[in-house]
Scaffold this motif. Sequence first.
Motif, PDB file in Angstrom:
ATOM      1  N   GLY A  74       0.775  -1.230   0.000  1.00  0.00           N
ATOM      2  CA  GLY A  74       0.000   0.000   0.000  1.00  0.00           C
ATOM      3  C   GLY A  74       0.806   1.278   0.000  1.00  0.00           C
ATOM      4  O   GLY A  74       2.026   1.283   0.196  1.00  0.00           O
ATOM      5  N   ASP A  75       0.109   2.386  -0.239  1.00  0.00           N
ATOM      6  CA  ASP A  75       0.715   3.710  -0.432  1.00  0.00           C
ATOM      7  C   ASP A  75       1.760   3.669  -1.543  1.00  0.00           C
ATOM      8  O   ASP A  75       2.794   4.349  -1.476  1.00  0.00           O
ATOM      9  CB  ASP A  75       1.326   4.252   0.866  1.00  0.00           C
ATOM     10  N   LEU A  76       1.490   2.894  -2.558  1.00  0.00           N
ATOM     11  CA  LEU A  76       2.347   2.898  -3.737  1.00  0.00           C
ATOM     12  C   LEU A  76       2.215   4.230  -4.453  1.00  0.00           C
ATOM     13  O   LEU A  76       3.141   4.696  -5.114  1.00  0.00           O
ATOM     14  CB  LEU A  76       1.964   1.750  -4.675  1.00  0.00           C
ATOM     15  N   ILE A  77       1.036   4.841  -4.310  1.00  0.00           N
ATOM     16  CA  ILE A  77       0.754   6.136  -4.919  1.00  0.00           C
ATOM     17  C   ILE A  77       0.202   7.073  -3.850  1.00  0.00           C
ATOM     18  O   ILE A  77      -0.082   6.663  -2.730  1.00  0.00           O
ATOM     19  CB  ILE A  77      -0.237   6.010  -6.099  1.00  0.00           C
ATOM     20  N   GLY A  78       0.038   8.345  -4.220  1.00  0.00           N
ATOM     21  CA  GLY A  78      -0.441   9.341  -3.276  1.00  0.00           C
ATOM     22  C   GLY A  78       0.716   9.998  -2.547  1.00  0.00           C
ATOM     23  O   GLY A  78       1.730   9.357  -2.271  1.00  0.00           O
ATOM     24  N   ALA A  79       0.584  11.294  -2.242  1.00  0.00           N
ATOM     25  CA  ALA A  79       1.677  12.074  -1.636  1.00  0.00           C
ATOM     26  C   ALA A  79       2.951  11.880  -2.439  1.00  0.00           C
ATOM     27  O   ALA A  79       4.028  11.669  -1.905  1.00  0.00           O
ATOM     28  CB  ALA A  79       1.884  11.677  -0.179  1.00  0.00           C
ATOM     29  N   SER A  80       2.803  11.940  -3.758  1.00  0.00           N
ATOM     30  CA  SER A  80       3.887  11.618  -4.688  1.00  0.00           C
ATOM     31  C   SER A  80       4.575  12.876  -5.200  1.00  0.00           C
ATOM     32  O   SER A  80       3.971  13.946  -5.246  1.00  0.00           O
ATOM     33  CB  SER A  80       3.320  10.861  -5.898  1.00  0.00           C
ATOM     34  N   PRO A  81       5.838  12.738  -5.638  1.00  0.00           N
ATOM     35  CA  PRO A  81       6.482  13.859  -6.337  1.00  0.00           C
ATOM     36  C   PRO A  81       5.720  14.215  -7.617  1.00  0.00           C
ATOM     37  O   PRO A  81       4.966  13.397  -8.157  1.00  0.00           O
ATOM     38  CB  PRO A  81       7.875  13.304  -6.662  1.00  0.00           C
ATOM     39  N   LEU A  82       5.973  15.403  -8.106  1.00  0.00           N
ATOM     40  CA  LEU A  82       5.209  15.940  -9.237  1.00  0.00           C
ATOM     41  C   LEU A  82       5.313  15.057 -10.475  1.00  0.00           C
ATOM     42  O   LEU A  82       4.348  14.952 -11.246  1.00  0.00           O
ATOM     43  CB  LEU A  82       5.693  17.357  -9.557  1.00  0.00           C
ATOM     44  N   ILE A  83       6.455  14.406 -10.690  1.00  0.00           N
ATOM     45  CA  ILE A  83       6.641  13.573 -11.883  1.00  0.00           C
ATOM     46  C   ILE A  83       5.553  12.508 -11.997  1.00  0.00           C
ATOM     47  O   ILE A  83       5.163  12.121 -13.095  1.00  0.00           O
ATOM     48  CB  ILE A  83       8.037  12.907 -11.866  1.00  0.00           C
ATOM     49  N   SER A  84       5.019  12.080 -10.864  1.00  0.00           N
ATOM     50  CA  SER A  84       3.951  11.085 -10.854  1.00  0.00           C
ATOM     51  C   SER A  84       2.596  11.737 -10.605  1.00  0.00           C
ATOM     52  O   SER A  84       1.619  11.458 -11.297  1.00  0.00           O
ATOM     53  CB  SER A  84       4.227  10.031  -9.777  1.00  0.00           C
ATOM     54  N   ALA A  85       2.553  12.634  -9.627  1.00  0.00           N
ATOM     55  CA  ALA A  85       1.280  13.222  -9.212  1.00  0.00           C
ATOM     56  C   ALA A  85       0.636  14.077 -10.296  1.00  0.00           C
ATOM     57  O   ALA A  85      -0.590  14.145 -10.394  1.00  0.00           O
ATOM     58  CB  ALA A  85       1.476  14.058  -7.950  1.00  0.00           C
ATOM     59  N   ALA A  86       1.443  14.728 -11.130  1.00  0.00           N
ATOM     60  CA  ALA A  86       0.875  15.584 -12.181  1.00  0.00           C
ATOM     61  C   ALA A  86       0.028  14.783 -13.157  1.00  0.00           C
ATOM     62  O   ALA A  86      -0.834  15.344 -13.844  1.00  0.00           O
ATOM     63  CB  ALA A  86       1.997  16.300 -12.939  1.00  0.00           C
ATOM     64  N   PHE A  87       0.249  13.475 -13.184  1.00  0.00           N
ATOM     65  CA  PHE A  87      -0.491  12.592 -14.099  1.00  0.00           C
ATOM     66  C   PHE A  87      -1.304  11.575 -13.309  1.00  0.00           C
ATOM     67  O   PHE A  87      -1.519  10.446 -13.748  1.00  0.00           O
ATOM     68  CB  PHE A  87       0.488  11.907 -15.055  1.00  0.00           C
ATOM     69  N   HIS A  88      -1.759  12.005 -12.119  1.00  0.00           N
ATOM     70  CA  HIS A  88      -2.608  11.173 -11.246  1.00  0.00           C
ATOM     71  C   HIS A  88      -1.988   9.808 -10.991  1.00  0.00           C
ATOM     72  O   HIS A  88      -2.691   8.796 -10.888  1.00  0.00           O
ATOM     73  CB  HIS A  88      -4.015  11.050 -11.829  1.00  0.00           C
ATOM     74  N   ASP A  89      -0.674   9.796 -10.854  1.00  0.00           N
ATOM     75  CA  ASP A  89       0.106   8.612 -10.468  1.00  0.00           C
ATOM     76  C   ASP A  89       0.060   7.466 -11.473  1.00  0.00           C
ATOM     77  O   ASP A  89       0.528   6.363 -11.179  1.00  0.00           O
ATOM     78  CB  ASP A  89      -0.313   8.101  -9.085  1.00  0.00           C
ATOM     79  N   GLU A  90      -0.441   7.724 -12.670  1.00  0.00           N
ATOM     80  CA  GLU A  90      -0.406   6.675 -13.689  1.00  0.00           C
ATOM     81  C   GLU A  90       1.029   6.210 -13.979  1.00  0.00           C
ATOM     82  O   GLU A  90       1.265   5.001 -14.164  1.00  0.00           O
ATOM     83  CB  GLU A  90      -1.088   7.151 -14.972  1.00  0.00           C
ATOM     84  N   PRO A  91       2.031   7.115 -14.012  1.00  0.00           N
ATOM     85  CA  PRO A  91       3.396   6.636 -14.258  1.00  0.00           C
ATOM     86  C   PRO A  91       3.883   5.633 -13.209  1.00  0.00           C
ATOM     87  O   PRO A  91       4.548   4.655 -13.540  1.00  0.00           O
ATOM     88  CB  PRO A  91       4.234   7.919 -14.231  1.00  0.00           C
ATOM     89  N   SER A  92       3.538   5.876 -11.947  1.00  0.00           N
ATOM     90  CA  SER A  92       3.985   4.964 -10.887  1.00  0.00           C
ATOM     91  C   SER A  92       3.296   3.616 -10.971  1.00  0.00           C
ATOM     92  O   SER A  92       3.914   2.567 -10.735  1.00  0.00           O
ATOM     93  CB  SER A  92       3.741   5.585  -9.508  1.00  0.00           C
TER      94      SER A  92
END
Length: 542
Positions: A74-92
Motif C-alpha cells: 500500500g501507499d504505492l501512490i499518493g503524496a507523490s512527487p510531481l513527476i507522478s502526481a501531475a499525471f494522477h500517479d499513472e506513471p507509478s
Amino acid sequence: MGLAAQPASAHPKPPASVRLLALNDFHGNLEPPTGSSGTAIDENGNSVPAGGAAYIAAHLKQLRNRDTLTVGQGDLIGASPLISAAFHDEPSVQFMNDIGLTASAVGNHEFDEGYQELLRIQNGGCHPVDGCSPAGKWKGAKFDYLAANVLLEKKNKPLLDPWTIRRVNGVKIGFIGVVTKTTPTIVTADGVKGLRFDDEVEAANKAAQELKKRGVHAMVLLVHEGDNVNAGEKPDDCGIVPGAGTRIAQQADPDIDVVLAGHTHQQYVCTVKGPDGRPRLYSSGSSFGRIITQVDFKVDQRTDDIVRSSMTADNHVVTRDITPDPATQKFVQTWKDRVSVIADKPIGKITADLTRAPSAAGETALGDVIADSQLAAMKDKGAQVALMNPGGVRTDLTYKASGSEGDGVVTYGEAFAVQPFSNVLGVTSLTGAQFDALLEQQWTSAGEKILQPSANLHFTIDRSKPVGDRISNITVDGTAVDPSATYKVAANNFLLGGGDGFTTFTQGKDQVLGPIDLDGFVAYLTAQGTITPPPLTRIAGQ
C-alpha cells in the motif's frame, strides 16, 4: 520379471520453493528521493543513498528467480512527487506493472482522490477532469488492489477484492489485503465518503476462511499498518515498539503464515506468535522504494501449507552502487521531460533553508510560512487566523538549487513536493472555547501533532500538565481569545474534516471553501518575492 508399481504416496512431491519480493509506501518516487528521504541504514549500520525506480528494477532482477511473486503493502501512490502526481500517479502504477507486481494492499493514500479514482487506477480509463495523460488512455493496473476491510457503506459490500490466489511452482498462495482502520482520520473526508473501514483482524480472518474453503492454506497478509522502531535500527533488526501492526500480526487467523506490513515507513524483520502460539514472520520495508523485502519459504505439497521452519526474510537496501535498469531509466526520463515545463517554473525566492526542524515547542519555519500562505489565501473569505497540520508538510525547501534554477530560487516542482495533496483550503467559525479545545487536541494516544500557526496567532504549551490542560495564553492579533467570541479559522479540508484527531474542527459553523492549498502556497511565494525564515516565536513553552 518387472518390479511392482509403487503407490503414489511412496513418492511424495518434494516441498515447493517460493520467493516473495515486497515493496511498501513507494509514494510515486520514480526518481531517486533526495535528502534524508533518499538514504537508508544498511546492514552495517551506515547511512547509504537508496531508492529510485531504475535501481529498484535492477535489484529486483538480481533477486528474482523462477519461483518469485512480487507484492506490495500500500501507499504505492499518493503524496507523490510531481513527476507522478501531475499525471494522477499513472506513471507509478505503470512502473509497478512493468516490474511484475501481482497484488497489493491498498494504503490510506490510495484514497487521496476518492474511491472512484482508485477504481479508475485499478480498471483503466482517462481521468474524468484532466483527460488522458501524454501516454494515452490509461489501461489500468495489471496487479490486484486488495482491501478486505474496506466496504461500500450503502451496499455493505467490499469495494475491491478482499483476497486473491496465485499459483507459483505448482502451489497456490493466497494473498489478503487490509488497510489501517484509522484511514478515515488521516484522509480527507471526501476521499473516504461512502466507505466503511472495518477492523483489520476481523476482515483478514473472514478472508482467510474464504481461502480455506477454496483449499488454500498457504496465506500471506498484506497490511497497510505497522509499528515504529527505535532509532538507528538496521534493516533486519526487530527493534519495534509494539503497536497497531503487532496487534494485527499476533491476532490474525492462525492459518496466515506471513504478515508483510507498511504505513509507518520503518524497516524491521520480526517473528511474532499467532493465536495458536506458532511463530510467523512480521516485517516491513521502509518507504520511497529504499528497501525490497525478500521472503523465502517452502510449501509442503501434501498439506499445501507453508513450512514455517523453512521461512527466511531479508530486507535488501536498494543501493545505487549497481547499474540502473536502462529501460526504467528511459521510462522515468520520459515522464521527467513531460513534467519539466510545469516543475521548473520559478515562483519565488528564499534567503535560507525553510525546514521542518521544530523548536522545543514544536514550531517549524516552513510550517509557519505555509500557515501564513493559507491565511493570505483565505482573507477574502473572512479568515482571521490559520493552522497547518505538520503531517501535511512533506519535505523542506532548501536554499541550494536542486537543478539549474539557481540557489534560493523556489520552483513549482519544489513547492509541490512540500504540499502534494491537493487539499482544499477552507474557513470555519469556532468559538474561543472551541479554539482552545482544538489546540488541546494536539496530543492523542497516537502521539503529538503540533499545529503550525499563522503569524498573528500565539499560544503557550506546558507539557508538564495533563493532556487537555496544556494550552494557555492564546492570542489573536495580540488580544487574548475570548471563550464566547467567534473566530474564523482557516485550514485545509483534511483538518476541517477532523483529520489527525482534530475533531473540534467538525463543530465549526458557516464553513466556506477556497483554493487548493498548493495554489495558495504558490501565490504567497510569488507575492512575497523573497522569504526569510521567520523566528520560531509563535508557540511558547516546551
